[in-house]
Design an enzyme around this catalytic site. Sequence first.
Site, short mmCIF file in Angstrom:
data_model
loop_
_atom_site.label_atom_id
_atom_site.label_comp_id
_atom_site.label_asym_id
_atom_site.label_seq_id
_atom_site.Cartn_x
_atom_site.Cartn_y
_atom_site.Cartn_z
N GLU A 1 0.15 -1.53 5.50
CA GLU A 1 1.13 -1.14 6.45
C GLU A 1 1.01 0.30 6.97
OE1 GLU A 1 5.01 0.76 7.64
OE2 GLU A 1 3.65 1.24 5.99
N ASP B 1 0.70 -1.35 0.04
CA ASP B 1 -0.10 0.14 -0.04
C ASP B 1 0.75 1.22 0.11
OD1 ASP B 1 0.87 -0.97 2.61
OD2 ASP B 1 -0.75 0.67 3.30
#
Length: 489
Positions: free
Chosen positions: A149, A82
């Site tokens: 994350e 991400d």
Amino acid sequence: MTNISIMDNKDYTNIILEIFQEICKIPHPSGQEEAIGDYLMAFAKAHGLKAKKDNVGNILICKAAAKGCEKSPTVILQAHQDMVCEKDVALIHDFMKQPIQTYIEDGWLKAKGTTLGADDGIGMAMMLAVLADSTLKHGPIEALFTVSEETGLTGASNLGDDMINGKMLINLDSEDEGEIFIGCAGGIKSEIEFHYNAESIPENSFFLKLSVDRLHGGHSGDDIDKGYANANKILARFLYNTIDKYNLKLCSFNGGNLHNAIPRDATATVAIPGKYKEDIRVDFNIFASEVQSEYHITEPNMEFIMESTEEVKTCIDSQTTKNFIYSLYSVVNGVYAMSMDMPGLVETSSNLASVRTTDTTIKMVASHRSSVMSALTAVRDNVAATFLLAGAKVSHNEGYPGWKPNPQSPLLKITVDSYRELFGKEPKVRAIHAGLECGLFLADHPYLDMISIGPTLRGVHSPSERLLIETVNPVYTHLINILERIANK
């Protein structure tokens, strides 16, 4: 999909950036990694590699050892899928539909008005290059691509039990070439909520929108000691001095966005008696000049805007307004303590990240970090106490653990020796005041030996995010040399 072919000239920059450009075309905001996950699975299939996905979307791609290295230790390479999606306020950009538009300026790869996503797209690109290159010498490789994350380390927290088997892990989520990270801070997030009663606004009121904009922003951990201004705190400072002076009514306050980014902008809508409209303009201009002078080094682009706006029917009740502004202005923010173990390292910090006003509430998010767990609890409670005294409700998430440095790490020795022999100089070995997934991996796999490396990035988590292109090749060369050294052992 790019047909990967590593050239013999040993400059891997172009191929790494080519893969990164493909990643930039694919939507991958935190929590919405389906498209990038499909790309990774297709990449594995195209290169004849085994791959699997766990229940939360983490992906593992496995590559067999090079010929003659079958008995070498398995190495885990790891990056997150991400990216933080931040943009300039005036820019219209849909991160789920539009690619990241990149350009090169003065040796840096940048994005047009948005975050670049090199955190951690460049780490993924390096891993994919390793997976695609049949000429490298290495033992078995497990390439782990985690999800979400940036918004809570979700992937690392919920990693499938059968995902990784290696005992050495190289994280590719660091931001300084020539530095080897062996520790990171733990973190926790606080949510603060004021409930208010809506009050009618006196007749003959004049309505204003006050804004602080174009601040530097940046990573709330790694940039917290850079002296950047917090837009929420700056705007609260002005309001603190004008609430009583002008019988100011607060209609709304909105600032910041992500819990792990220093807020770059904040806006408040206020109402004042019409007779004060010129006086408050004078005060605002003086305030703007003073604050710009204070931050002339770290915030050269800071803007203050005051403009009339449409009438609003109701405002936040006077007592809640005072409680909110006073506590926001007074709450601890920034560096809380420096490390006594590692000079120059921030030990503990807090960031008042975002403020949002609804019809009945004012909601805030603050993030806290520390490499000392008792200090993390202390700064969390310090922030909570400030808002509890003001009548707010405060809650915290579970947080995540830090990663305690191990200077005797065998992997660290290999990494340092490799860097020294490749580049003829000593790397810096340090810890980082930011959250890495390594702490969570270590909690469930205490046998892991880990290091973290990466090319030089600046301005992460903000539209000024940029990648220093000349550092890509040294980091990748270092990475494949580490793999070769492990295979040789």
